[in-house]
Design a protein around this motif. Structure first.
Motif, mmCIF file in Angstrom:
data_model
loop_
_atom_site.group_PDB
_atom_site.id
_atom_site.type_symbol
_atom_site.label_atom_id
_atom_site.label_comp_id
_atom_site.label_asym_id
_atom_site.label_seq_id
_atom_site.Cartn_x
_atom_site.Cartn_y
_atom_site.Cartn_z
ATOM 1 N N ALA A 23 0.830 -1.204 0.000
ATOM 2 C CA ALA A 23 0.000 0.000 0.000
ATOM 3 C C ALA A 23 0.865 1.256 0.000
ATOM 4 C CB ALA A 23 -0.932 -0.003 1.209
ATOM 5 N N ALA A 24 1.998 1.219 0.710
ATOM 6 C CA ALA A 24 2.910 2.370 0.708
ATOM 7 C C ALA A 24 3.471 2.598 -0.690
ATOM 8 C CB ALA A 24 4.044 2.139 1.702
ATOM 9 N N GLN A 25 3.745 1.530 -1.405
ATOM 10 C CA GLN A 25 4.215 1.682 -2.786
ATOM 11 C C GLN A 25 3.107 2.239 -3.678
ATOM 12 O OE1 GLN A 25 5.717 -2.531 -2.793
ATOM 13 N NE2 GLN A 25 7.403 -1.619 -3.938
ATOM 14 N N ARG A 26 1.860 1.880 -3.386
ATOM 15 C CA ARG A 26 0.753 2.453 -4.154
ATOM 16 C C ARG A 26 0.631 3.959 -3.893
ATOM 17 N NH1 ARG A 26 -2.131 -2.591 -3.175
ATOM 18 N NH2 ARG A 26 -3.236 -1.683 -1.407
ATOM 19 N N VAL A 27 0.995 4.380 -2.688
ATOM 20 C CA VAL A 27 1.009 5.821 -2.408
ATOM 21 C C VAL A 27 2.012 6.516 -3.325
ATOM 22 C CG1 VAL A 27 1.467 7.601 -0.692
ATOM 23 C CG2 VAL A 27 0.330 5.481 0.001
ATOM 24 N N LEU A 28 3.213 5.941 -3.426
ATOM 25 C CA LEU A 28 4.240 6.539 -4.289
ATOM 26 C C LEU A 28 3.760 6.599 -5.729
ATOM 27 C CD1 LEU A 28 7.483 4.797 -2.932
ATOM 28 C CD2 LEU A 28 6.477 6.989 -2.235
ATOM 29 N N SER A 29 3.120 5.534 -6.191
ATOM 30 C CA SER A 29 2.633 5.487 -7.564
ATOM 31 C C SER A 29 1.517 6.499 -7.795
ATOM 32 C CB SER A 29 2.146 4.068 -7.881
ATOM 33 O OG SER A 29 1.969 3.886 -9.255
ATOM 34 N N THR A 30 0.676 6.688 -6.799
ATOM 35 C CA THR A 30 -0.384 7.681 -6.893
ATOM 36 C C THR A 30 0.198 9.090 -6.940
ATOM 37 O OG1 THR A 30 -2.011 6.265 -5.782
ATOM 38 C CG2 THR A 30 -2.418 8.641 -5.720
ATOM 39 N N ARG A 31 1.193 9.329 -6.104
ATOM 40 C CA ARG A 31 1.832 10.654 -6.087
ATOM 41 C C ARG A 31 2.502 10.981 -7.415
ATOM 42 N NH1 ARG A 31 4.916 10.845 -0.162
ATOM 43 N NH2 ARG A 31 3.039 11.077 1.143
ATOM 44 N N GLU A 32 2.988 9.950 -8.099
ATOM 45 C CA GLU A 32 3.630 10.150 -9.401
ATOM 46 C C GLU A 32 2.615 10.241 -10.535
ATOM 47 O OE1 GLU A 32 6.965 10.427 -10.301
ATOM 48 O OE2 GLU A 32 7.399 10.648 -8.161
ATOM 49 N N GLY A 33 1.328 10.099 -10.196
ATOM 50 C CA GLY A 33 0.281 10.210 -11.203
ATOM 51 C C GLY A 33 0.142 8.989 -12.090
ATOM 52 N N LEU A 34 0.636 7.841 -11.638
ATOM 53 C CA LEU A 34 0.616 6.629 -12.461
ATOM 54 C C LEU A 34 -0.602 5.766 -12.191
ATOM 55 C CD1 LEU A 34 4.401 5.710 -12.177
ATOM 56 C CD2 LEU A 34 3.251 7.026 -13.966
ATOM 57 N N THR A 71 12.527 6.620 -6.060
ATOM 58 C CA THR A 71 11.076 6.677 -5.860
ATOM 59 C C THR A 71 10.320 6.466 -7.166
ATOM 60 O OG1 THR A 71 11.320 8.168 -3.976
ATOM 61 C CG2 THR A 71 9.176 8.129 -5.069
ATOM 62 N N ARG A 72 10.806 7.055 -8.234
ATOM 63 C CA ARG A 72 10.106 6.921 -9.510
ATOM 64 C C ARG A 72 10.069 5.474 -9.957
ATOM 65 N NH1 ARG A 72 6.371 9.257 -12.992
ATOM 66 N NH2 ARG A 72 6.548 8.119 -14.955
ATOM 67 N N ARG A 73 11.174 4.763 -9.826
ATOM 68 C CA ARG A 73 11.199 3.370 -10.249
ATOM 69 C C ARG A 73 10.304 2.510 -9.366
ATOM 70 N NH1 ARG A 73 17.557 3.011 -12.005
ATOM 71 N NH2 ARG A 73 17.247 3.887 -14.075
ATOM 72 N N ALA A 74 10.264 2.808 -8.083
ATOM 73 C CA ALA A 74 9.346 2.086 -7.193
ATOM 74 C C ALA A 74 7.905 2.335 -7.626
ATOM 75 C CB ALA A 74 9.558 2.527 -5.748
ATOM 76 N N ALA A 75 7.602 3.571 -7.976
ATOM 77 C CA ALA A 75 6.253 3.930 -8.407
ATOM 78 C C ALA A 75 5.879 3.232 -9.707
ATOM 79 C CB ALA A 75 6.142 5.443 -8.564
ATOM 80 N N GLU A 76 6.835 3.156 -10.642
ATOM 81 C CA GLU A 76 6.556 2.490 -11.913
ATOM 82 C C GLU A 76 6.280 1.001 -11.705
ATOM 83 O OE1 GLU A 76 9.185 5.397 -14.877
ATOM 84 O OE2 GLU A 76 9.912 3.386 -14.357
ATOM 85 N N GLY A 77 7.078 0.363 -10.842
ATOM 86 C CA GLY A 77 6.865 -1.060 -10.582
ATOM 87 C C GLY A 77 5.482 -1.337 -10.021
ATOM 88 N N MET A 78 5.034 -0.497 -9.093
ATOM 89 C CA MET A 78 3.705 -0.704 -8.522
ATOM 90 C C MET A 78 2.614 -0.350 -9.527
ATOM 91 S SD MET A 78 1.818 -1.870 -6.230
ATOM 92 C CE MET A 78 3.240 -2.438 -5.310
ATOM 93 N N ALA A 79 2.870 0.599 -10.404
ATOM 94 C CA ALA A 79 1.884 0.932 -11.433
ATOM 95 C C ALA A 79 1.669 -0.249 -12.366
ATOM 96 C CB ALA A 79 2.335 2.154 -12.224
ATOM 97 N N VAL A 80 2.748 -0.910 -12.771
ATOM 98 C CA VAL A 80 2.629 -2.081 -13.639
ATOM 99 C C VAL A 80 1.786 -3.155 -12.955
ATOM 100 C CG1 VAL A 80 3.906 -3.968 -14.720
ATOM 101 C CG2 VAL A 80 4.797 -1.640 -14.851
#
Length: 299
Positions: A23-34, A71-80
């Motif tokens: 869920a914390a990774q989903r926060v990062l992905s949400t913040r990145e707009g993914l 952070t961006r790469r973590a966000a991309e992984g969770m977006a996928v």
């Protein structure tokens, strides 16, 4: 702490803490707009695990933990990952499926954030403490499900099909199932039982999505241990190597195919490319190059 046959957990301990991590990774992905998961952050903060709260507050620098990650790469992984499972539900809904099951739902808020068609019932299954916490926290936030949500407090090692059936599940109707981030936490024989039960409960046209990890040894190799050691310096004490079940297990693709499911898989590099991202083998995500996202439809 190593797993035991009858272990239990909440969202701040054992396997439950990995749900908070996701869920914390989903926060990062949400913040990145993914992706768009407005409930991930308040849920993580409500759990209150110090490491994840500090990470959301910018007090943990991912570059310090792994210079090849950020952070961006973590966000991309969770977006996928999130888009794969969201897509399974979207495709099923488009084809008229009005029954969905989220196995080991953790802090999954899809029953609240997805635009379910009218008449859809979403069943969520997880440990009693997990279900109770999420239901209460979302209610306090004023969140309302966008489908008929039925939250079932049951251990997946118990007779969860009976609980599902007793709660209005209709096995004569097609169902969309997801087992996100679940299989590695099951012993090999329990993985087989899970899919046996899904198969028995699924009418023709049902869908299922999960990850397919052919070799879990990646969670115990030298590179993983190095990253775990760095995380401990920040107070992160999740030991993935202790929480998952090792040893040989049946191949999910073969197992479902033999039971009349049409299976498609997409390896991580291809999944990244399909989402417009670059899969960099030199980063932490490179550990998962052989992992696939799987979806299947029952004939």
């Amino acid at each position: 702490m190593a797993r035991t046959d009858n272990d239990t957990w909440d969202l701040a301990s054992s396997v439950g803490s990995t749900a908070t991590m996701v869920a914390a990774q989903r926060v990062l992905s949400t913040r990145e707009g993914l992706i768009d998961d407005p409930y991930a952050e308040p849920l993580v903060r409500a759990v209150g695990l110090d490491f994840f709260v500090r990470a959301l507050d910018g007090e943990v620098n991912l570059d310090d933990i792994d210079p090849r990650f950020n952070t961006r790469r973590a966000a991309e992984g969770m977006a996928v990952r999130t888009r794969h499972f969201d897509g399974l539900f979207a495709d099923a809904a488009r084809d008229g499926v009005r029954q969905a099951v989220i196995l080991a739902s953790g802090l999954d808020a899809r029953a609240y954030r997805l635009p379910w068609p009218a008449g859809t019932t979403v069943f969520e299954l997880d440990q009693p403490e997990v279900i109770a916490f999420k239901t209460q926290t979302l209610a306090q936030l004023g969140a309302e499900p966008t489908a008929d949500r039925r939250a079932l407090a049951v251990d997946l090692r118990d007779d969860w099909p009976k609980v599902l059936l007793d709660s209005g599940f209709d096995p004569t109707q097609p169902t969309a199932w997801i087992a996100e981030g679940l299989l590695i936490y099951l012993p090999p024989e329990a993985q087989d039982l899970l899919f046996d039960r899904i198969d028995e409960l699924s009418a023709a046209g049902s869908r299922v999505a999960c990850e397919h990890i052919p070799d879990v040894s990646m969670f115990a190799d030298e590179r993983s241990q190095e990253i775990a050691a760095r995380l401990k310096a920040y107070g992160h004490d999740i030991e993935m190597g202790e929480l998952i079940y090792h040893g040989e297990r049946n191949d999910v693709v073969d197992y479902l195919s033999a039971r009349g499911w049409d299976v498609t898989t997409q390896k991580m590099p291809d999944a990244y490319a399909a989402n417009g991202f670059t899969f960099d083998e030199s980063t932490t995500i490179g550990l998962f190059s052989d992992m696939s996202y799987l979806s299947a439809v029952k004939r």
